[in-house]
Scaffold this active site. Sequence first.
Site, PDB file in Angstrom:
ATOM      1  N   GLU A 138      -5.424  -4.967  10.513  1.00  0.00           N
ATOM      2  CA  GLU A 138      -4.413  -3.940  10.759  1.00  0.00           C
ATOM      3  C   GLU A 138      -4.767  -3.184  12.039  1.00  0.00           C
ATOM      4  O   GLU A 138      -5.624  -2.283  12.007  1.00  0.00           O
ATOM      5  CB  GLU A 138      -4.366  -2.949   9.599  1.00  0.00           C
ATOM      6  CG  GLU A 138      -3.998  -3.561   8.275  1.00  0.00           C
ATOM      7  CD  GLU A 138      -3.424  -2.521   7.312  1.00  0.00           C
ATOM      8  OE1 GLU A 138      -2.290  -2.714   6.874  1.00  0.00           O
ATOM      9  OE2 GLU A 138      -4.096  -1.515   7.046  1.00  0.00           O
ATOM     10  N   SER A 171       3.240  -1.890  10.368  1.00  0.00           N
ATOM     11  CA  SER A 171       4.696  -1.880  10.585  1.00  0.00           C
ATOM     12  C   SER A 171       5.369  -3.219  10.266  1.00  0.00           C
ATOM     13  O   SER A 171       6.314  -3.620  10.944  1.00  0.00           O
ATOM     14  CB  SER A 171       5.029  -1.430  12.014  1.00  0.00           C
ATOM     15  OG  SER A 171       4.549  -0.122  12.241  1.00  0.00           O
ATOM     16  N   ASN A 199       0.863  -1.174   0.000  1.00  0.00           N
ATOM     17  CA  ASN A 199       0.000   0.000   0.000  1.00  0.00           C
ATOM     18  C   ASN A 199       0.905   1.231   0.000  1.00  0.00           C
ATOM     19  O   ASN A 199       1.455   1.590   1.034  1.00  0.00           O
ATOM     20  CB  ASN A 199      -0.881  -0.053   1.261  1.00  0.00           C
ATOM     21  CG  ASN A 199      -1.723   1.196   1.425  1.00  0.00           C
ATOM     22  OD1 ASN A 199      -1.817   2.034   0.521  1.00  0.00           O
ATOM     23  ND2 ASN A 199      -2.339   1.341   2.593  1.00  0.00           N
ATOM     24  N   TRP A 200       1.045   1.826  -1.173  1.00  0.00           N
ATOM     25  CA  TRP A 200       1.966   2.976  -1.282  1.00  0.00           C
ATOM     26  C   TRP A 200       1.404   4.224  -0.620  1.00  0.00           C
ATOM     27  O   TRP A 200       2.102   5.203  -0.452  1.00  0.00           O
ATOM     28  CB  TRP A 200       2.250   3.295  -2.749  1.00  0.00           C
ATOM     29  CG  TRP A 200       2.985   2.239  -3.506  1.00  0.00           C
ATOM     30  CD1 TRP A 200       3.313   0.979  -3.086  1.00  0.00           C
ATOM     31  CD2 TRP A 200       3.481   2.340  -4.852  1.00  0.00           C
ATOM     32  NE1 TRP A 200       3.980   0.306  -4.078  1.00  0.00           N
ATOM     33  CE2 TRP A 200       4.094   1.113  -5.172  1.00  0.00           C
ATOM     34  CE3 TRP A 200       3.453   3.353  -5.810  1.00  0.00           C
ATOM     35  CZ2 TRP A 200       4.685   0.884  -6.412  1.00  0.00           C
ATOM     36  CZ3 TRP A 200       4.030   3.113  -7.048  1.00  0.00           C
ATOM     37  CH2 TRP A 200       4.645   1.889  -7.343  1.00  0.00           C
ATOM     38  N   LYS A 201       0.111   4.203  -0.317  1.00  0.00           N
ATOM     39  CA  LYS A 201      -0.573   5.383   0.237  1.00  0.00           C
ATOM     40  C   LYS A 201      -0.372   6.572  -0.706  1.00  0.00           C
ATOM     41  O   LYS A 201      -0.301   6.378  -1.918  1.00  0.00           O
ATOM     42  CB  LYS A 201      -0.102   5.650   1.664  1.00  0.00           C
ATOM     43  CG  LYS A 201      -0.174   4.378   2.526  1.00  0.00           C
ATOM     44  CD  LYS A 201      -0.046   4.623   3.986  1.00  0.00           C
ATOM     45  CE  LYS A 201      -0.166   3.286   4.712  1.00  0.00           C
ATOM     46  NZ  LYS A 201      -0.221   3.405   6.162  1.00  0.00           N
ATOM     47  N   GLU A 248      -7.090   4.589   7.397  1.00  0.00           N
ATOM     48  CA  GLU A 248      -6.889   6.008   7.054  1.00  0.00           C
ATOM     49  C   GLU A 248      -8.092   6.558   6.286  1.00  0.00           C
ATOM     50  O   GLU A 248      -8.411   7.738   6.394  1.00  0.00           O
ATOM     51  CB  GLU A 248      -5.577   6.166   6.265  1.00  0.00           C
ATOM     52  CG  GLU A 248      -4.377   6.033   7.203  1.00  0.00           C
ATOM     53  CD  GLU A 248      -3.116   5.460   6.571  1.00  0.00           C
ATOM     54  OE1 GLU A 248      -2.999   5.476   5.334  1.00  0.00           O
ATOM     55  OE2 GLU A 248      -2.244   4.992   7.330  1.00  0.00           O
ATOM     56  N   GLY A 275       2.806  -1.013   4.314  1.00  0.00           N
ATOM     57  CA  GLY A 275       2.837   0.393   3.918  1.00  0.00           C
ATOM     58  C   GLY A 275       4.264   0.843   3.651  1.00  0.00           C
ATOM     59  O   GLY A 275       4.821   0.627   2.573  1.00  0.00           O
ATOM     60  N   GLY A 276       4.875   1.435   4.673  1.00  0.00           N
ATOM     61  CA  GLY A 276       6.210   2.036   4.524  1.00  0.00           C
ATOM     62  C   GLY A 276       7.226   1.140   3.839  1.00  0.00           C
ATOM     63  O   GLY A 276       7.950   1.579   2.926  1.00  0.00           O
ATOM     64  N   HIS A 327      -9.563   0.901   4.518  1.00  0.00           N
ATOM     65  CA  HIS A 327      -8.320   1.145   5.249  1.00  0.00           C
ATOM     66  C   HIS A 327      -8.603   2.126   6.380  1.00  0.00           C
ATOM     67  O   HIS A 327      -9.414   3.042   6.227  1.00  0.00           O
ATOM     68  CB  HIS A 327      -7.251   1.703   4.298  1.00  0.00           C
ATOM     69  CG  HIS A 327      -5.902   1.751   4.936  1.00  0.00           C
ATOM     70  ND1 HIS A 327      -5.546   2.745   5.812  1.00  0.00           N
ATOM     71  CD2 HIS A 327      -4.853   0.902   4.875  1.00  0.00           C
ATOM     72  CE1 HIS A 327      -4.309   2.502   6.249  1.00  0.00           C
ATOM     73  NE2 HIS A 327      -3.872   1.389   5.697  1.00  0.00           N
ATOM     74  N   GLY A 362       2.167   2.454  10.671  1.00  0.00           N
ATOM     75  CA  GLY A 362       3.097   3.568  10.499  1.00  0.00           C
ATOM     76  C   GLY A 362       3.761   4.028  11.788  1.00  0.00           C
ATOM     77  O   GLY A 362       4.376   5.093  11.837  1.00  0.00           O
TER      78      GLY A 362
HETATM   79  P1  PGA Z   1       2.722   0.433   7.603  1.00  0.00           P
HETATM   80  O1  PGA Z   1       1.263   0.599   6.920  1.00  0.00           O
HETATM   81  O2  PGA Z   1       3.303  -0.856   7.075  1.00  0.00           O
HETATM   82  O3  PGA Z   1       3.492   1.635   7.167  1.00  0.00           O
HETATM   83  O4  PGA Z   1       2.491   0.379   9.076  1.00  0.00           O
HETATM   84  C1  PGA Z   1       0.430  -0.516   6.733  1.00  0.00           C
HETATM   85  C2  PGA Z   1      -0.873  -0.070   6.128  1.00  0.00           C
HETATM   86  O5  PGA Z   1      -1.369   0.997   6.475  1.00  0.00           O
HETATM   87  O6  PGA Z   1      -1.436  -0.776   5.287  1.00  0.00           O
END
Ligand code: PGA
Length: 248
Positions: A166, A212, A9-11, A98, A233-234, A96, A172
């Site tokens: 999640e 994470s 997930n590049w966001k 977010e 994500g990251g 998600h 994050g």
């Molecule tokens: P993260 O994000 O790996 O940066 O914690 C995961 C996500 O939001 O899907």
Amino acid sequence: MAGKLIAGNWKMNGSVTFATELVEGLLGKLNEGSVSSDFVVCPPAALLGTVLSLTKDTDLAVGGQDCHANVSGAHTGDTSAELLKDIGCGYVITGHSERRTDHGETNVDVNAKSAAAIKAGLTPIICIGETEEERVSGGTLNVIKLQVTESLPDDCDPDNIVLAYEPVWAIGTGKTATPEDVADVHNFIRSLLNDRFGEDAAKKIRILYGGSVKPENAAELLAVSNVDGALVGGASLKVEDFWAIGVR
Ligand code: PGA
């Protein structure tokens, strides 16, 4: 069920140059030989065209990060599941945390978006997870139960949905749930799916862990029972890190 599903997930990150380098790097790795994990990248909507043109006829799948519940219409800035399918996506992330926080999406919205995705022929990656407050107050499993019950559309085919657990406090933040916590929740989710779909069908549904995930903790997390992959994500923004999560 095939191997693990590793979804990136590049966001809201990237550029044409960045996307090109990252995808070319991953395709280079995939070309080196067969791997047991399936990889999917979910770039921002504006980069889908770039990524899809690079991944055409390859084993790297592509997904959107969100879709609208309607097929078309007056919804400025939104993208329909039909359009994601039309341009070549195979997946879409729905619900998600977010999106739930930034855009007030409820389980009902997530259900409608996931239903639209399924109808369009996409596999939704339906996200659920408790906040820190909910965990501290002992409400994790109740929250998960409600999210699973309300976010999964009525007519979903277990072959064509993915769930992602999640914990919001782990996204994050560098904090990861312990393997024991992950096992508790994933086993609980599997039992909810068993109740709803029957064991044979429910075992086809991949349940990803997200929050994470990085190369250093991936092996431990992916070894937990009922963890069928990761939503990253990251660490999905670096070829070596993303690859190392799925291939060890
Ligand atoms: P993260 O994000 O790996 O940066 O914690 C995961 C996500 O939001 O899907």
